[in-house]
Design a protein around this motif. Structure first.
Motif: not given
Length: 179
Positions: A44, A62, A65, A165, A168-169, A172-173, A175-176
């Motif tokens: 990624s 960015q 992935k 940013r 967004v991070e 993402k964290t 959602s993971e």
């Protein structure tokens, strides 16, 4: 005191910007044929552009992935002082390497010492990476007087991008963590 002046956002902003001679626009378009260094799936990638002596000195794209031919289409703006005439680019794979249970970014390739002198018209270049693949860039060097970016506006834009940013991070964290 830092070697290079901060962006002019204070009451004496005129004196803080007198050292800047030009603005470099780096349009990171895409990569092609990157080497996969991921153990599972595809790397990624993200790109880090380093302009020694510029403000800011480094900017990142960015993460795209799982794509070895990623499209970024991100523009980075650097304020240059006289004598700054090259950029360095590194392509990383996000979390590609696992060492003692921790992931870290792995270098997928780099291009060093790309000259930016005399680019007063827009230039599109495809630069080969040292390992495998290429990166497609748009470069333009503008005299500071001709740019529409005032230092305070540029600082505000960079702060907004950094905040976006981080958001967004964080998403993402989250959602993971749910997966």
């Amino acid at each position: 005191m830092s070697e290079f002046p901060a962006l002019g956002v204070g009451e004496d902003s005129v004196s803080k910007t007198q050292c800047f001679s030009s603005t470099l626009l780096v349009d990171v378009r895409s990569c092609a044929g990157l080497k996969n260094k991921s153990i599972m799936g595809k790397s990624s990638p993200f790109i880090e552009v380093d302009v020694p002596g510029a403000t800011p000195p480094t900017a990142r794209t960015q993460v795209v992935k799982g794509d070895l031919d990623p499209t970024f289409n991100e523009t980075m703006v650097f304020l240059l002082v006289p004598g700054v005439d090259e950029i360095n680019i590194k392509v990383y794979g996000k979390g590609s390497v696992v060492v003692m249970g921790k992931t870290s970014d792995d270098t997928l390739g780099e291009a060093k010492k790309i000259k930016v002198t005399e680019l007063f018209s827009q230039l599109k270049v495809d630069v080969p990476l040292d390992t495998q693949g290429t990166i497609s860039l748009g470069l333009q060097l503008l005299p500071l007087a001709e740019t529409s970016f005032m230092p305070a506006q540029l600082a505000a834009t960079q702060a907004e991008l950094a905040l976006e940013r981080k958001q967004v991070e964080a998403l993402k964290t989250q959602s993971e963590a749910l997966l």
